[in-house]
Design an enzyme around this catalytic site. Structure first.
Site, PDB file in Angstrom:
ATOM      1  N   SER A 195       0.621  -1.445  -0.158  1.00 47.07           N
ATOM      2  CA  SER A 195       0.159  -0.060   0.132  1.00 47.07           C
ATOM      3  C   SER A 195       1.069   1.874  -0.122  1.00 47.07           C
ATOM      4  O   SER A 195      -0.252   2.472  -0.577  1.00 47.07           O
ATOM      5  CB  SER A 195      -0.574   0.102   1.223  1.00 47.07           C
ATOM      6  OG  SER A 195      -0.082   0.607   2.129  1.00 47.07           O
TER       7      SER A 195
ATOM      8  N   ASP B 142      -5.739   5.540   4.794  1.00 46.90           N
ATOM      9  CA  ASP B 142      -6.679   4.699   3.918  1.00 46.90           C
ATOM     10  C   ASP B 142      -7.624   3.875   4.627  1.00 46.90           C
ATOM     11  O   ASP B 142      -7.173   2.527   4.660  1.00 46.90           O
ATOM     12  CB  ASP B 142      -4.964   4.190   3.577  1.00 46.90           C
ATOM     13  CG  ASP B 142      -5.831   2.741   2.139  1.00 46.90           C
ATOM     14  OD1 ASP B 142      -6.458   3.105   2.111  1.00 46.90           O
ATOM     15  OD2 ASP B 142      -4.679   2.156   2.162  1.00 46.90           O
TER      16      ASP B 142
ATOM     17  N   LYS C 187     -13.049   4.826  -0.605  1.00 41.72           N
ATOM     18  CA  LYS C 187     -13.111   2.976  -1.639  1.00 41.72           C
ATOM     19  C   LYS C 187     -14.708   3.167  -1.783  1.00 41.72           C
ATOM     20  O   LYS C 187     -15.647   3.442  -1.324  1.00 41.72           O
ATOM     21  CB  LYS C 187     -12.963   1.699  -0.946  1.00 41.72           C
ATOM     22  CG  LYS C 187     -11.784   2.168   0.894  1.00 41.72           C
ATOM     23  CD  LYS C 187     -10.997   1.831  -0.200  1.00 41.72           C
ATOM     24  CE  LYS C 187      -9.512   2.068   1.063  1.00 41.72           C
ATOM     25  NZ  LYS C 187      -8.376   1.380   0.454  1.00 41.72           N
TER      26      LYS C 187
END
Length: 359
Positions: free
Chosen positions: A195, A283, A312
């Site tokens: 990530s 995140d 998301k």
């Protein structure tokens, strides 16, 4: 034979997001006068947006730039397309399209030429063809004095099949500076998760060189919400920022040993710093509007100066969800906020956003 598409724009996007890319272009087209329509095939990795005339194409190109589009990695002005290209002499069909493009009454000169393909499974198999065709194209262009390294124009050939492709152009300072619109990054072996590449790409794509130099200075303070195991924290530590990593999960031991990381086992939605920080990154896997509301609150309260966060996206109405999240942030700050966003190469069903409150 060549088919004229001089009044269309060509946008590269993540495969499967052609619909969202087309919606975004259509919204800009409506704002700039309307009349255009999209041609796209799901999974192809690109959208052709056709305009009624050259003036309409110019207006849309001024409104919908690479930098202000979320779902487009690259935006080009198409000069033409060709099908049924002869396998042994594709340039015989492609070069007339290039040569027909003039600037101030003279054949256009180009600083460079890129032969590329969309980021789809099928198109990636064209990479060897693109490399060979690129070398041949450059050789011919040099011979015909079509290359001028001072030119502000770059030639693009987008091969969509072994016998088909588009010819397009881009103004260098208004287009993505990477083939396919994708910065090629190498995973740093010391980073605790892949990530980390998302934040690295975000800082490259959403900020320019000067902004990174001014806004990411050693000694600055940052908060990473949902930090475990530390992929995003690693990027900040690599730039010598002091990071408060907020997550109930474990953090990478090497990061904790750097002396630049404080790990707080806490809920990212409840944590607030005792004094304002320079950067907030996030995140967390959560509903996009909930994340957007949290980021808006930090910015509105002055708890951070800059924020980078992922949204998301749902399976349906993804473009609409993005617009609602942006509206939520703008409303919370009475419009005094700068938002930049992109669906990055290292993103999947998400987009990455940079935000800062304006004085």
């Amino acid at each position: 034979m060549p088919a004229s598409t001089a009044t269309s724009l060509l946008a590269y996007c993540r495969p499967g997001f052609e619909g969202e890319c087309a919606q975004e272009l259509a919204a800009h087209d409506a704002d700039s006068g309307g009349g255009g329509y999209a041609r796209a095939e799901r999974g192809s990795g690109f959208v052709e947006f056709v305009l009624p005339d050259a003036d309409a194409a110019d207006r849309l190109a001024r409104s919908a730039t690479w930098r202000n589009l979320v779902f487009s990695r690259q935006l080009l002005r198409a000069l033409g397309s060709a099908r049924n290209l002869p396998a042994r002499d594709r340039l015989s069909e492609l070069l007339p399209i290039v040569q027909a493009d003039a600037f101030d009454g003279e054949p256009r000169r180009w600083c460079d030429a890129w032969v590329e393909s969309p980021d789809s499974d099928a198109a990636r198999e064209l990479a060897p063809l693109c490399r060979g065709l690129n070398a041949a194209l450059i050789a011919v262009m040099k011979k015909d004095q079509m290359i001028d390294r001072r030119s502000r124009w770059r030639l693009h050939v987008c091969m969509t099949a072994t016998d088909a492709g588009f010819v397009a152009r881009a103004m260098v300072d208004a287009a993505a500076p990477w083939p396919g619109g994708i910065p090629r990054l190498k995973f740093p072996q010391a980073a605790p998760s892949r990530s980390t590449l998302k934040l690295e790409e975000a800082l490259i794509v959403l900020l320019d060189d000067g902004e990174r130099e001014r806004w990411l200075k050693p000694g600055m303070r940052a908060v990473d919400l949902g930090a475990s195991p530390g992929g995003w924290t690693w990027q900040l530590v690599a730039r010598s920022l002091h990071v408060t990593a907020v997550d109930n999960g474990p953090m990478d031991a090497a990061l904790l040993g750097s002396g630049l990381v404080e790990h707080l086992r806490s809920d990212g939605f409840r944590y607030r710093p005792s004094k304002p920080v320079d950067w907030l990154v996030c995140d967390m896997v959560e509903q996009p509007r909930r994340v957007a509301a949290l980021m808006a609150q930090w910015l509105a309260d002055g708890a951070c100066r800059h924020a980078v966060f992922n949204l998301k996206l749902p399976m349906k109405k993804r473009y609409d969800e993005v617009q609602q999240c942006f509206s939520l942030v703008r409303d919370a700050l009475a419009g005094r906020v700068e938002l930049r966003a992109k669906q990055l190469y290292h993103d999947r069903e998400e987009i990455t956003v940079y935000a800062r409150a304006l004085d």
